[in-house]
Write a protein that holds these residues in place. Structure first.
Motif, mmCIF file in Angstrom:
data_model
loop_
_atom_site.group_PDB
_atom_site.id
_atom_site.type_symbol
_atom_site.label_atom_id
_atom_site.label_comp_id
_atom_site.label_asym_id
_atom_site.label_seq_id
_atom_site.Cartn_x
_atom_site.Cartn_y
_atom_site.Cartn_z
ATOM 1 N N ALA A 139 0.835 -1.217 -0.140
ATOM 2 C CA ALA A 139 -0.089 0.177 0.017
ATOM 3 C C ALA A 139 0.777 1.300 -0.012
ATOM 4 O O ALA A 139 0.460 2.247 -0.843
ATOM 5 C CB ALA A 139 -0.885 -0.035 1.218
ATOM 6 N N VAL A 140 1.888 1.071 0.881
ATOM 7 C CA VAL A 140 2.970 2.504 0.736
ATOM 8 C C VAL A 140 3.597 2.553 -0.594
ATOM 9 O O VAL A 140 3.653 3.741 -1.019
ATOM 10 C CB VAL A 140 4.026 2.108 1.753
ATOM 11 N N LEU A 141 4.081 1.451 -1.158
ATOM 12 C CA LEU A 141 4.409 1.460 -2.430
ATOM 13 C C LEU A 141 3.479 2.038 -3.723
ATOM 14 O O LEU A 141 3.864 2.921 -4.353
ATOM 15 C CB LEU A 141 5.251 0.176 -3.006
ATOM 16 N N ALA A 142 2.445 1.665 -3.517
ATOM 17 C CA ALA A 142 1.394 2.089 -4.469
ATOM 18 C C ALA A 142 1.221 3.720 -4.242
ATOM 19 O O ALA A 142 0.667 4.275 -5.272
ATOM 20 C CB ALA A 142 0.148 1.378 -4.313
ATOM 21 N N ALA A 143 1.206 4.167 -2.998
ATOM 22 C CA ALA A 143 1.080 5.636 -2.609
ATOM 23 C C ALA A 143 2.128 6.514 -3.209
ATOM 24 O O ALA A 143 1.926 7.605 -3.183
ATOM 25 C CB ALA A 143 0.711 5.871 -1.365
ATOM 26 N N ILE A 144 3.261 5.932 -3.520
ATOM 27 C CA ILE A 144 4.456 6.687 -4.134
ATOM 28 C C ILE A 144 4.169 7.165 -5.495
ATOM 29 O O ILE A 144 3.634 6.449 -6.295
ATOM 30 C CB ILE A 144 5.643 5.833 -4.141
ATOM 31 N N PRO A 145 4.236 8.609 -5.685
ATOM 32 C CA PRO A 145 3.825 8.952 -7.022
ATOM 33 C C PRO A 145 4.507 8.395 -8.118
ATOM 34 O O PRO A 145 5.542 8.253 -8.066
ATOM 35 C CB PRO A 145 4.283 10.463 -6.825
ATOM 36 N N SER A 146 3.726 8.263 -9.153
ATOM 37 C CA SER A 146 4.552 7.725 -10.329
ATOM 38 C C SER A 146 5.779 8.528 -10.834
ATOM 39 O O SER A 146 6.621 7.883 -11.433
ATOM 40 C CB SER A 146 3.487 7.382 -11.354
ATOM 41 N N GLN A 147 5.608 9.854 -10.695
ATOM 42 C CA GLN A 147 6.590 10.471 -11.141
ATOM 43 C C GLN A 147 8.035 10.155 -10.274
ATOM 44 O O GLN A 147 8.929 10.436 -11.071
ATOM 45 C CB GLN A 147 6.240 12.027 -10.895
ATOM 46 N N SER A 148 7.949 10.036 -9.228
ATOM 47 C CA SER A 148 8.937 9.689 -8.331
ATOM 48 C C SER A 148 9.702 8.438 -9.013
ATOM 49 O O SER A 148 11.165 8.309 -8.723
ATOM 50 C CB SER A 148 8.783 9.674 -6.888
ATOM 51 N N GLN A 149 9.011 7.429 -9.584
ATOM 52 C CA GLN A 149 9.552 6.295 -10.283
ATOM 53 C C GLN A 149 9.734 6.346 -11.361
ATOM 54 O O GLN A 149 10.464 5.592 -12.029
ATOM 55 C CB GLN A 149 8.337 5.221 -9.921
ATOM 56 N N THR A 150 9.722 7.450 -12.036
ATOM 57 C CA THR A 150 10.284 7.945 -13.476
ATOM 58 C C THR A 150 11.325 8.857 -13.571
ATOM 59 O O THR A 150 12.235 8.569 -14.513
ATOM 60 C CB THR A 150 9.108 8.496 -14.233
ATOM 61 N N LEU A 151 11.626 9.781 -12.623
ATOM 62 C CA LEU A 151 12.402 10.647 -12.673
ATOM 63 C C LEU A 151 13.769 10.180 -11.830
ATOM 64 O O LEU A 151 13.715 9.707 -10.978
ATOM 65 C CB LEU A 151 12.029 12.110 -12.124
ATOM 66 N N LYS A 152 14.995 10.698 -12.791
ATOM 67 C CA LYS A 152 16.451 10.375 -11.916
ATOM 68 C C LYS A 152 16.627 9.266 -11.643
ATOM 69 O O LYS A 152 17.420 8.750 -10.623
ATOM 70 C CB LYS A 152 16.313 11.432 -10.523
ATOM 71 N N ARG A 153 16.311 8.150 -12.394
ATOM 72 C CA ARG A 153 16.709 6.788 -12.541
ATOM 73 C C ARG A 153 16.872 6.494 -13.792
ATOM 74 O O ARG A 153 16.122 6.827 -14.971
ATOM 75 C CB ARG A 153 15.977 6.029 -11.471
ATOM 76 N N ASN A 154 17.659 5.159 -14.019
ATOM 77 C CA ASN A 154 17.684 4.586 -15.333
ATOM 78 C C ASN A 154 16.413 3.974 -15.789
ATOM 79 O O ASN A 154 16.041 3.148 -14.979
ATOM 80 C CB ASN A 154 18.828 3.792 -15.276
ATOM 81 N N LEU A 155 15.788 4.144 -16.661
ATOM 82 C CA LEU A 155 14.457 3.630 -17.073
ATOM 83 C C LEU A 155 14.650 2.345 -18.213
ATOM 84 O O LEU A 155 13.801 1.721 -18.263
ATOM 85 C CB LEU A 155 13.516 4.613 -17.796
#
Length: 618
Positions: free
Chosen positions: A9-25
């Motif tokens: 639930a905590v992971l799902a609440a993390i904004p998707s933007q934070s999972q997209t920016l500043k890391r190798n995609l």
């Protein structure tokens, strides 16, 4: 189990933007997932997790038969495996689609910068056609239409022949994403263009696509332009630059290198750039996609500034120059490159060190990509002894963002004959130009269509004198390099007094005491004495003021002046226009003025100078 549910639930609440920016995609961009073939001569390929492959594209291992060694040129943080063209000699490529929708809001707002990079090269042997290998990123909308294509070409045969038989060199492309981009198709192409042959000899590793919310304007776009990214040891390639292996970061003060006391950047770090090799020419470059701002470019509103410190060693004629070339959508160069340098041995009087050079201009219409190239030239008989540091490439929008009284630093209506400072970007030459003329440094300023005299012009600041003939309104526009800024709305007023201070705005006035020594906390003016200070914004004078004139004697003000010191009325001994845009005020310090730091206020007509300007009284 409840703990794991809570974690999900905590992971799902993390904004998707934070999972997209500043890391190798890129998935498995380092080839570390899955198996590898036993040797470079294997007759069959292995599958590559995360990638859709064509032809013989597969994975090998460092230090295995026929592959590169772990000490050969390549990523410092390499793993055990790498991509290579495979055993078939056929067309060889791999691709994957990367989801960027998590940053859609930022992309649509024009805030997202991409850095696309990878290591490309050869396992050894023949690599005459290696320039045709590349990595590409097709940035697409929801329908799959490509809105922007970024390509990083592999090293040339010359790049590899200079220093090694086989190895991988970093290649990259960067830029800004246009609106509506939702995904990117990333492709590694390890075939000779048009033939699909000799692919088994080519390799790649550490493919990365990183998004960030970095600004396009007003910041240095060069990656590692100051060489401060630690290369991890001597003789290793410099991060961020597309170059030959022997572009290196050297430490100031190293053996036979310029010392920290030699001429150079005042804010220098530990390292500078050098290409220590016995070749006639050594080059490094970076590219920047700017098509997302094509509306500004084609309207003539985007500007650029290129700057850096360039030099060489004692009694060595070698030098370096840096240029920027703009390309259109078909990758065709537009006009001539803008260049800084070289700094010659004569320029630096045969001394080791670096001197600053800069240039600026308007990005040409139709430009969609910019390439900055540093060229190190060998003119002597030894290795190249030419150095560069603190290189910068900055984009700006030609615009006036503020107009303030040149003394008080306050915004508001302006008066004829007032010194004003215009702030913004793309307004003039990067190096700045000083003088007293119209068209200073190629910059022209107009107030409601009337051209003004200038005393200073630079990229971010212009000092001008409001023409006396401006009436009704004083909307300001700037022309530079044939381009015109949008109008900055200004009203006209009879007077707008400001007092010059040592730091502009508030603070101690630039003033002298009765004995003509500067007023200060340690040298206050006595009560009953005379304090003299200078200001602007007086409005009309008599005889009538003439724009750009050299004042003979002085001219009287039309409007009535008033001075207070510490809130007490002070008798004005003299006030007059002494120079174009500058008045001098002499006032008696009242006998009952407060001792210590006292506020000075100048009123001309109905307008009052800003608060917080002071002199010292004893």
């Amino acid at each position: 189990m409840s703990k794991y549910v809570a974690l999900l639930a905590v992971l799902a609440a993390i904004p998707s933007q934070s999972q997209t920016l500043k890391r190798n995609l890129v998935v498995n961009g380092d080839a570390e997932s899955g198996a590898s073939v036993a040797s470079a001569t294997a007759t069959s390929a292995v599958s590559v997790p995360g990638w859709t492959t064509v032809g013989g594209f597969t994975v090998g291992s460092y230090d295995k038969q026929g592959f590169l060694g772990s000490k050969d040129f390549g990523p410092l943080n390499r793993g055990k495996q790498l991509f290579y063209g495979g055993p078939t000699g056929a067309v060889s490529s791999a691709s994957q689609v990367v989801d960027l929708s998590g940053a859609a809001t930022e992309i649509d707002a024009g805030l997202v910068k991409f850095l696309f990079s990878g290591y490309l090269g050869s396992l050894g042997g023949s690599h005459d056609n290696i320039r045709t290998i590349n990595i590409s990123a097709d940035f697409q909308d929801a329908s799959g239409a490509t809105l922007l294509r970024a390509v990083a070409n592999g090293p040339t045969a010359d790049d590899l022949d200079c220093c090694m038989d086989g190895g991988l060199l970093e290649r990259s492309a960067t830029g800004f994403l246009p609106a509506k981009v939702l995904k990117a198709k990333v492709t590694i192409y390890l075939s000779v263009s048009g033939t699909g042959t000799i692919s088994s000899n080519y390799a790649a590793d550490n493919i990365a696509l990183v998004l960030s919310t970095d600004p396009m304007f007003g910041v240095n776009l060069l990656v590692n332009g100051d060489a401060e990214t630690d290369p991890g040891g001597e003789g290793l390639p410099v991060a961020g630059w597309n170059s030959v292996p022997y572009l290196q970061a050297w430490k100031w003060g190293d053996y036979k290198m310029p010392k920290v006391t030699d001429p150079g950047p005042p804010n220098r770090g530990k390292y500078f750039l050098d290409c220590f090799i016995s070749r006639s020419l050594c080059q490094a470059y970076q590219t920047f996609e700017i098509s997302s701002a094509k509306a500004l470019v084609d309207a003539g509103k985007m500007t650029y500034s290129l700057a850096g410190w360039l030099g060489g060693d004692t009694d060595y004629p070698d030098n370096v120059d840096v240029n920027v070339t703009f390309y259109d959508a078909n990758n065709k160069a537009i006009g001539a490159a803008a260049t800084i340098g070289p700094v010659t041995m004569k320029d630096r009087n045969g001394q080791a060190g670096l001197l600053q050079r800069s240039t600026s201009g308007v990005v040409p219409n139709g430009a969609r990509l910019a390439q900055v190239t540093a060229s190190f030239h060998k003119l002597g008989n030894d290795n190249i002894y030419a150095y560069a540091d603190n290189l910068s490439f900055t984009l700006g929008v030609m615009q006036v963002t503020t107009v303030v009284n040149g003394a008080s630093w306050q915004q508001g209506a302006v008066a004829g004959g007032e010194f004003v400072t215009l702030g913004g970007s793309g307004l003039g030459p990067a190096a700045g130009a000083a003088g007293m003329q119209k068209g200073l440094g190629g910059t022209r300023v107009f107030f409601n269509g009337v051209e003004a005299w200038l005393t200073y012009a630079s990229d971010g600041q212009v000092n001008a004198i409001v023409p006396y003939g401006v009436t009704g309104k004083a909307d300001a526009t700037v022309q530079y390099n044939g381009k015109t800024s949008d109008a900055y709305a200004l009203a006209v007023t009879d007077s707008s007094p400001g007092i010059f201070t040592s730091q502009y705005g508030g603070g101690p006035a630039v003033s002298v005491n009765t004995d003509y020594t500067f007023n200060s906390a340690t040298n206050p003016v006595a009560r009953g004495g005379v304090i003299s200070f200078w200001g602007t914004g007086q409005g009309a004078v008599t005889p009538a003021g003439q724009d750009g004139e050299t004042v003979s004697g002085y001219k009287n003000l039309v409007l009535t002046p008033k001075v207070t010191i510490g809130g007490v009325n002070a008798q004005v001994q003299f006030i007059g226009l002494m120079y174009t845009g500058v008045i001098q005020v002499n006032a008696f310090v009242p006998d009952d003025a407060p001792v210590g730091q006292a506020e000075v206020v100048l009123t001309i007509g109905n307008a009052v100078s800003r608060k917080g300007v002071t002199i010292w009284v004893k």
